[in-house]
Design a protein around this motif. Structure first.
Motif, PDB file in Angstrom:
ATOM      1  N   ILE A   4      48.720  18.617  10.604  1.00 18.96           N
ATOM      2  CA  ILE A   4      50.118  18.296  10.332  1.00 18.96           C
ATOM      3  C   ILE A   4      50.984  18.992  11.382  1.00 18.96           C
ATOM      4  O   ILE A   4      50.894  20.206  11.562  1.00 18.96           O
ATOM      5  CB  ILE A   4      50.554  18.786   8.925  1.00 18.96           C
ATOM      6  CG1 ILE A   4      49.577  18.321   7.839  1.00 18.96           C
ATOM      7  CG2 ILE A   4      51.991  18.383   8.630  1.00 18.96           C
ATOM      8  CD1 ILE A   4      49.562  16.853   7.577  1.00 18.96           C
ATOM      9  N   GLU A   5      51.789  18.200  12.088  1.00 18.15           N
ATOM     10  CA  GLU A   5      52.699  18.750  13.087  1.00 18.15           C
ATOM     11  C   GLU A   5      54.049  18.056  12.941  1.00 18.15           C
ATOM     12  O   GLU A   5      54.092  16.818  12.965  1.00 18.15           O
ATOM     13  CB  GLU A   5      52.150  18.529  14.497  1.00 18.15           C
ATOM     14  CG  GLU A   5      52.970  19.195  15.558  1.00 18.15           C
ATOM     15  CD  GLU A   5      52.339  19.100  16.945  1.00 18.15           C
ATOM     16  OE1 GLU A   5      52.733  19.875  17.809  1.00 18.15           O
ATOM     17  OE2 GLU A   5      51.470  18.241  17.162  1.00 18.15           O
ATOM     18  N   PRO A   6      55.120  18.804  12.712  1.00 18.82           N
ATOM     19  CA  PRO A   6      55.209  20.253  12.623  1.00 18.82           C
ATOM     20  C   PRO A   6      54.548  20.748  11.342  1.00 18.82           C
ATOM     21  O   PRO A   6      54.341  19.988  10.402  1.00 18.82           O
ATOM     22  CB  PRO A   6      56.715  20.524  12.621  1.00 18.82           C
ATOM     23  CG  PRO A   6      57.339  19.275  12.103  1.00 18.82           C
ATOM     24  CD  PRO A   6      56.423  18.157  12.524  1.00 18.82           C
ATOM     25  N   ALA A   7      54.221  22.032  11.314  1.00 20.47           N
ATOM     26  CA  ALA A   7      53.495  22.637  10.203  1.00 20.47           C
ATOM     27  C   ALA A   7      54.220  22.395   8.885  1.00 20.47           C
ATOM     28  O   ALA A   7      55.396  22.734   8.744  1.00 20.47           O
ATOM     29  CB  ALA A   7      53.298  24.127  10.442  1.00 20.47           C
ATOM     30  N   ALA A   8      53.518  21.786   7.940  1.00 18.95           N
ATOM     31  CA  ALA A   8      54.064  21.503   6.614  1.00 18.95           C
ATOM     32  C   ALA A   8      52.902  21.105   5.714  1.00 18.95           C
ATOM     33  O   ALA A   8      51.846  20.701   6.202  1.00 18.95           O
ATOM     34  CB  ALA A   8      55.080  20.364   6.692  1.00 18.95           C
ATOM     35  N   PRO A   9      53.092  21.197   4.410  1.00 23.49           N
ATOM     36  CA  PRO A   9      52.056  20.663   3.523  1.00 23.49           C
ATOM     37  C   PRO A   9      51.932  19.160   3.746  1.00 23.49           C
ATOM     38  O   PRO A   9      52.923  18.486   4.052  1.00 23.49           O
ATOM     39  CB  PRO A   9      52.597  20.963   2.121  1.00 23.49           C
ATOM     40  CG  PRO A   9      53.598  22.052   2.306  1.00 23.49           C
ATOM     41  CD  PRO A   9      54.184  21.832   3.678  1.00 23.49           C
ATOM     42  N   PRO A  10      50.735  18.586   3.607  1.00 23.44           N
ATOM     43  CA  PRO A  10      50.573  17.150   3.819  1.00 23.44           C
ATOM     44  C   PRO A  10      51.270  16.346   2.725  1.00 23.44           C
ATOM     45  O   PRO A  10      51.315  16.758   1.575  1.00 23.44           O
ATOM     46  CB  PRO A  10      49.056  16.953   3.774  1.00 23.44           C
ATOM     47  CG  PRO A  10      48.532  18.131   3.044  1.00 23.44           C
ATOM     48  CD  PRO A  10      49.486  19.260   3.294  1.00 23.44           C
ATOM     49  N   ASP A  11      51.826  15.196   3.116  1.00 26.68           N
ATOM     50  CA  ASP A  11      52.459  14.343   2.114  1.00 26.68           C
ATOM     51  C   ASP A  11      51.395  13.466   1.449  1.00 26.68           C
ATOM     52  O   ASP A  11      50.234  13.425   1.851  1.00 26.68           O
ATOM     53  CB  ASP A  11      53.584  13.508   2.731  1.00 26.68           C
ATOM     54  CG  ASP A  11      53.106  12.535   3.805  1.00 26.68           C
ATOM     55  OD1 ASP A  11      51.915  12.152   3.821  1.00 26.68           O
ATOM     56  OD2 ASP A  11      53.933  12.143   4.630  1.00 26.68           O
ATOM     57  N   GLU A  12      51.791  12.774   0.399  1.00 24.73           N
ATOM     58  CA  GLU A  12      50.860  11.969  -0.392  1.00 24.73           C
ATOM     59  C   GLU A  12      50.185  10.882   0.440  1.00 24.73           C
ATOM     60  O   GLU A  12      48.993  10.637   0.295  1.00 24.73           O
ATOM     61  CB  GLU A  12      51.593  11.344  -1.584  1.00 24.73           C
ATOM     62  CG  GLU A  12      50.671  10.710  -2.591  1.00 24.73           C
ATOM     63  CD  GLU A  12      49.705  11.691  -3.241  1.00 24.73           C
ATOM     64  OE1 GLU A  12      48.573  11.284  -3.532  1.00 24.73           O
ATOM     65  OE2 GLU A  12      50.076  12.862  -3.437  1.00 24.73           O
ATOM     66  N   ALA A  13      50.910  10.220   1.336  1.00 23.26           N
ATOM     67  CA  ALA A  13      50.323   9.152   2.157  1.00 23.26           C
ATOM     68  C   ALA A  13      49.234   9.706   3.083  1.00 23.26           C
ATOM     69  O   ALA A  13      48.186   9.082   3.263  1.00 23.26           O
ATOM     70  CB  ALA A  13      51.407   8.449   2.968  1.00 23.26           C
ATOM     71  N   THR A  14      49.464  10.881   3.651  1.00 26.71           N
ATOM     72  CA  THR A  14      48.469  11.499   4.536  1.00 26.71           C
ATOM     73  C   THR A  14      47.235  11.908   3.744  1.00 26.71           C
ATOM     74  O   THR A  14      46.101  11.706   4.192  1.00 26.71           O
ATOM     75  CB  THR A  14      49.084  12.704   5.269  1.00 26.71           C
ATOM     76  OG1 THR A  14      50.237  12.261   5.991  1.00 26.71           O
ATOM     77  CG2 THR A  14      48.088  13.330   6.236  1.00 26.71           C
ATOM     78  N   LEU A  15      47.449  12.475   2.556  1.00 24.89           N
ATOM     79  CA  LEU A  15      46.311  12.841   1.704  1.00 24.89           C
ATOM     80  C   LEU A  15      45.512  11.604   1.294  1.00 24.89           C
ATOM     81  O   LEU A  15      44.282  11.639   1.251  1.00 24.89           O
ATOM     82  CB  LEU A  15      46.786  13.594   0.468  1.00 24.89           C
ATOM     83  CG  LEU A  15      47.248  15.026   0.722  1.00 24.89           C
ATOM     84  CD1 LEU A  15      47.900  15.597  -0.530  1.00 24.89           C
ATOM     85  CD2 LEU A  15      46.081  15.891   1.166  1.00 24.89           C
ATOM     86  N   GLN A  16      46.194  10.507   1.017  1.00 28.30           N
ATOM     87  CA  GLN A  16      45.497   9.277   0.635  1.00 28.30           C
ATOM     88  C   GLN A  16      44.669   8.748   1.800  1.00 28.30           C
ATOM     89  O   GLN A  16      43.525   8.331   1.615  1.00 28.30           O
ATOM     90  CB  GLN A  16      46.484   8.215   0.161  1.00 28.30           C
ATOM     91  CG  GLN A  16      45.798   6.955  -0.346  1.00 28.30           C
ATOM     92  CD  GLN A  16      44.903   7.207  -1.540  1.00 28.30           C
ATOM     93  OE1 GLN A  16      45.336   7.803  -2.521  1.00 28.30           O
ATOM     94  NE2 GLN A  16      43.649   6.782  -1.457  1.00 28.30           N
ATOM     95  N   LEU A  17      45.231   8.765   3.008  1.00 25.27           N
ATOM     96  CA  LEU A  17      44.474   8.339   4.182  1.00 25.27           C
ATOM     97  C   LEU A  17      43.247   9.228   4.371  1.00 25.27           C
ATOM     98  O   LEU A  17      42.139   8.735   4.603  1.00 25.27           O
ATOM     99  CB  LEU A  17      45.348   8.362   5.438  1.00 25.27           C
ATOM    100  CG  LEU A  17      44.632   8.036   6.753  1.00 25.27           C
ATOM    101  CD1 LEU A  17      44.018   6.641   6.729  1.00 25.27           C
ATOM    102  CD2 LEU A  17      45.587   8.199   7.928  1.00 25.27           C
ATOM    103  N   ALA A  18      43.431  10.534   4.274  1.00 27.90           N
ATOM    104  CA  ALA A  18      42.301  11.458   4.414  1.00 27.90           C
ATOM    105  C   ALA A  18      41.238  11.159   3.356  1.00 27.90           C
ATOM    106  O   ALA A  18      40.037  11.147   3.655  1.00 27.90           O
ATOM    107  CB  ALA A  18      42.784  12.898   4.310  1.00 27.90           C
TER     108      ALA A  18
END
Length: 171
Positions: A64-78
């Motif tokens: 994640i750039e810039p540094a932040a907790p991942p959002d729901e869409a990114t977690l779903q893709l992962a």
């Protein structure tokens, strides 16, 4: 939990000491991703698939750039990528088998012959998912000159391979 088994928030309650808002561990499709040291501008979590005895474990990273907790869409893709990791690796290998024959990759005659082998000369696959919803599989080792020194990267557009390139020091 969502209907497909993906975690709704993706993280547990552990906190990173240096940056309390970033979770120390994310759970994605049964895989624990631990926060790893990274430049202050980004956050990175990495975990490893267990492979058969005698083979290297396959790494998965979420950046994640810039540094932040991942959002729901990114977690779903992962979650989707981790859940179908072996299928995507097979797609990437076949994509390499086809695309690396193109003249601009400048493979030698011997290297081109390796593309006809049942097992391509590509090393352990690692997957990276970025916050901008892009992702890639990197084959860490290969006898192909194109892979020197950091491997071959296959980027995906959704579920389909979209590009392949050798990774050098500038990248």
């Amino acid at each position: 939990m969502s209907d497909n088994g993906a975690p709704l928030n993706g993280s547990d309650t552990e906190e990173s000491g240096a940056n309390a808002e970033l979770p120390a561990v994310l759970h994605v499709a049964g895989l624990a991703l631990s926060r790893v040291e990274s430049p202050p501008s980004l956050a990175c979590w990495t975990g490893y698939f267990l492979n058969p005895a005698g083979t290297d474990p396959a790494a998965t990273s979420l950046v994640i750039e810039p540094a932040a907790p991942p959002d729901e869409a990114t977690l779903q893709l992962a979650h989707d990528v981790v859940s179908r990791f072996n299928v995507f690796v097979d797609h990437a290998l076949e994509y390499c088998r086809t695309r690396l024959r193109e003249q601009h990759f400048e493979l030698t005659t011997q290297e081109l012959s390796w593309l006809d082998l049942p097992q391509l000369p590509l090393g352990a696959p690692e997957v990276t998912v970025w916050a901008d919803q892009t992702w890639a599989i990197r084959f860490t080792e290969s006898r192909l000159r194109l892979a020197d020194p950091h491997g071959i990267l296959v980027t995906f557009n959704g579920t389909q391979p979209a590009d392949v390139q050798g990774i050098n020091d500038e990248q």
